[in-house]
Design an enzyme around this catalytic site. Structure first.
Site, PDB file in Angstrom:
ATOM      1  N   HIS A   8      41.141 -35.419  15.016  1.00 39.84           N
ATOM      2  CA  HIS A   8      40.536 -34.319  15.792  1.00 39.84           C
ATOM      3  C   HIS A   8      39.339 -34.784  16.637  1.00 39.84           C
ATOM      4  CE1 HIS A   8      38.717 -30.546  16.916  1.00 39.84           C
ATOM      5  NE2 HIS A   8      37.674 -30.788  16.153  1.00 39.84           N
ATOM      6  N   HIS A  58      31.038 -35.138  15.972  1.00 32.89           N
ATOM      7  CA  HIS A  58      30.585 -33.745  16.026  1.00 32.89           C
ATOM      8  C   HIS A  58      30.728 -32.981  14.708  1.00 32.89           C
ATOM      9  CE1 HIS A  58      34.847 -32.577  16.893  1.00 32.89           C
ATOM     10  NE2 HIS A  58      34.494 -31.397  16.421  1.00 32.89           N
ATOM     11  N   ASP A  59      31.569 -33.459  13.792  1.00 29.41           N
ATOM     12  CA  ASP A  59      31.722 -32.740  12.518  1.00 29.41           C
ATOM     13  C   ASP A  59      31.114 -33.482  11.321  1.00 29.41           C
ATOM     14  OD1 ASP A  59      32.949 -30.314  13.215  1.00 29.41           O
ATOM     15  OD2 ASP A  59      34.941 -31.210  13.292  1.00 29.41           O
ATOM     16  N   GLU A  79      28.266 -31.266   9.678  1.00 29.82           N
ATOM     17  CA  GLU A  79      28.825 -30.015   9.148  1.00 29.82           C
ATOM     18  C   GLU A  79      29.786 -30.243   7.973  1.00 29.82           C
ATOM     19  OE1 GLU A  79      30.182 -27.491  12.381  1.00 29.82           O
ATOM     20  OE2 GLU A  79      31.996 -27.082  11.237  1.00 29.82           O
ATOM     21  N   ASP A  80      30.626 -31.234   8.082  1.00 28.19           N
ATOM     22  CA  ASP A  80      31.712 -31.387   7.098  1.00 28.19           C
ATOM     23  C   ASP A  80      31.545 -32.560   6.140  1.00 28.19           C
ATOM     24  OD1 ASP A  80      33.104 -29.197   8.080  1.00 28.19           O
ATOM     25  OD2 ASP A  80      34.213 -30.380   9.545  1.00 28.19           O
ATOM     26  N   ASP A 124      36.072 -29.222  21.952  1.00 28.17           N
ATOM     27  CA  ASP A 124      36.416 -28.912  20.554  1.00 28.17           C
ATOM     28  C   ASP A 124      37.350 -27.701  20.501  1.00 28.17           C
ATOM     29  OD1 ASP A 124      36.271 -28.890  17.740  1.00 28.17           O
ATOM     30  OD2 ASP A 124      34.478 -27.642  17.740  1.00 28.17           O
TER      31      ASP A 124
HETATM   32  N1  LIG Z   1      42.320 -24.893  14.698  1.00 22.56           N
HETATM   33  C1  LIG Z   1      42.221 -25.717  13.647  1.00 22.56           C
HETATM   34  N2  LIG Z   1      41.027 -25.807  13.008  1.00 22.56           N
HETATM   35  C2  LIG Z   1      40.939 -26.669  11.966  1.00 22.56           C
HETATM   36  C3  LIG Z   1      42.035 -27.452  11.543  1.00 22.56           C
HETATM   37  N3  LIG Z   1      41.633 -28.229  10.501  1.00 22.56           N
HETATM   38  C4  LIG Z   1      40.350 -27.940  10.296  1.00 22.56           C
HETATM   39  N4  LIG Z   1      39.914 -27.006  11.164  1.00 22.56           N
HETATM   40  C5  LIG Z   1      38.578 -26.397  11.164  1.00 22.56           C
HETATM   41  O1  LIG Z   1      38.780 -25.035  10.781  1.00 22.56           O
HETATM   42  C6  LIG Z   1      37.996 -24.178  11.615  1.00 22.56           C
HETATM   43  C7  LIG Z   1      38.821 -22.952  11.884  1.00 22.56           C
HETATM   44  O2  LIG Z   1      39.064 -22.301  10.653  1.00 22.56           O
HETATM   45  P1  LIG Z   1      38.219 -21.020  10.271  1.00 22.56           P
HETATM   46  O3  LIG Z   1      38.821 -20.450   9.046  1.00 22.56           O
HETATM   47  O4  LIG Z   1      38.128 -20.143  11.496  1.00 22.56           O
HETATM   48  O5  LIG Z   1      36.728 -21.516  10.001  1.00 22.56           O
HETATM   49  P2  LIG Z   1      36.053 -22.423   8.866  1.00 22.56           P
HETATM   50  O6  LIG Z   1      37.046 -23.433   8.366  1.00 22.56           O
HETATM   51  O7  LIG Z   1      34.883 -23.033   9.597  1.00 22.56           O
HETATM   52  O8  LIG Z   1      35.593 -21.470   7.803  1.00 22.56           O
HETATM   53  C8  LIG Z   1      37.648 -24.945  12.869  1.00 22.56           C
HETATM   54  O9  LIG Z   1      36.312 -24.631  13.127  1.00 22.56           O
HETATM   55  P3  LIG Z   1      35.655 -24.580  14.554  1.00 22.56           P
HETATM   56  O10 LIG Z   1      34.310 -24.020  14.388  1.00 22.56           O
HETATM   57  O11 LIG Z   1      36.552 -23.971  15.568  1.00 22.56           O
HETATM   58  O12 LIG Z   1      35.544 -26.073  15.011  1.00 22.56           O
HETATM   59  P4  LIG Z   1      34.616 -27.298  14.566  1.00 22.56           P
HETATM   60  O13 LIG Z   1      33.372 -27.194  15.367  1.00 22.56           O
HETATM   61  O14 LIG Z   1      34.357 -27.162  13.100  1.00 22.56           O
HETATM   62  O15 LIG Z   1      35.451 -28.501  14.899  1.00 22.56           O
HETATM   63  C9  LIG Z   1      37.827 -26.414  12.458  1.00 22.56           C
HETATM   64  O16 LIG Z   1      36.609 -26.976  12.085  1.00 22.56           O
HETATM   65  C10 LIG Z   1      43.275 -27.316  12.223  1.00 22.56           C
HETATM   66  O17 LIG Z   1      44.284 -27.947  11.894  1.00 22.56           O
HETATM   67  N5  LIG Z   1      43.312 -26.449  13.269  1.00 22.56           N
END
Ligand SMILES: Nc1nc2c(ncn2[C@@H]2O[C@H](COP(=O)(O)OP(=O)(O)O)[C@@H](OP(=O)(O)OP(=O)(O)O)[C@H]2O)c(=O)[nH]1
Length: 187
Positions: free
Chosen positions: A31, A57-58, A61-62, A118
């Site tokens: 990603h 970027h993650d 956070e992660d 992102d």
């Molecule tokens: N669409 C998608 N998201 C995934 C995937 N695997 C992990 N993610 C992460 O899950 C987030 C979307 O799931 P949600 O249920 O909305 O949120 P959460 O995990 O943060 O609680 C994305 O956050 P985000 O805030 O949109 O992005 P980021 O800034 O954390 O990258 C992304 O970080 C995937 O296969 N597809």
């Protein structure tokens, strides 16, 4: 180039035990690499510091990395961009999601670029590798939320904004039930 490869090495180690949420269970590092690639494709003259921040970027956070750790390994610019785009995972999910919308207008240009790429990647994944267990309502709600986050970020890149719009349109078309599409089109 050296700093960029260093960021890939750092992020790959930080995310080593993580997988994306789709059935393909892709290694998480795919990603941030995609996010960085999207920026280079759409804005080829982007500074290496911003590409490093996209790769990293993650990791705050992660993965529990800290701003100071990133500043020490890279520089203050990279560290500050990563911090800007990091959610506070101690907050409840809804609050984090609301904060991304609220803070987007005040992000620096560099952070807006990372944020925009992102969301192109994450919304695109709704077509190629939809997160396991997400139904159509959840997918469409994610697209609507991502559009709100992206709105103030669009100014930094017409090319990335166009990519986002095309992907969001395709995801909506693919995941909106046929009867609803017909009703909306007045057919
Ligand atoms: N669409 C998608 N998201 C995934 C995937 N695997 C992990 N993610 C992460 O899950 C987030 C979307 O799931 P949600 O249920 O909305 O949120 P959460 O995990 O943060 O609680 C994305 O956050 P985000 O805030 O949109 O992005 P980021 O800034 O954390 O990258 C992304 O970080 C995937 O296969 N597809």
């Amino acid at each position: 180039m050296q700093l960029l490869l260093k960021s890939v090495d750092f992020a790959a180690r930080a995310h080593r035990d993580q997988r994306r949420k789709g059935p393909a269970e892709e290694p998480y590092i795919n990603h941030p690499i995609e996010v960085s690639r999207l920026i280079v494709e759409c804005e080829p003259h982007t500074h290496e510091d911003i590409l490093c921040a996209a790769i990293l970027h993650d990791v705050i956070e992660d993965c529990g990395a800290t701003r100071d750790e990133i500043a020490a390994c890279f520089n203050d610019t990279v560290a500050d961009i990563v911090l800007e785009v990091s959610d506070d995972k101690a907050l409840p999910r809804d609050e984090r999601k609301a904060q991304q919308i609220e803070t987007a207008p005040d992000l620096t240009e560099a952070a807006k670029l990372v944020r925009l790429a992102d969301k192109v990647a994450n919304v695109g994944a709704m077509l190629t590798d939809t997160p396991i267990g997400w139904d159509e309502d959840q997918i469409l709600a994610y697209v609507t939320w991502a559009e709100a986050v992206v709105a103030p970020c669009r100014v930094v890149s017409d090319n990335l904004s166009e990519r986002f719009d095309a992907i969001a349109r395709d995801v909506r078309a693919f995941h909106t039930p046929e009867e609803q599409q017909k009703a909306e089109a007045g057919v």
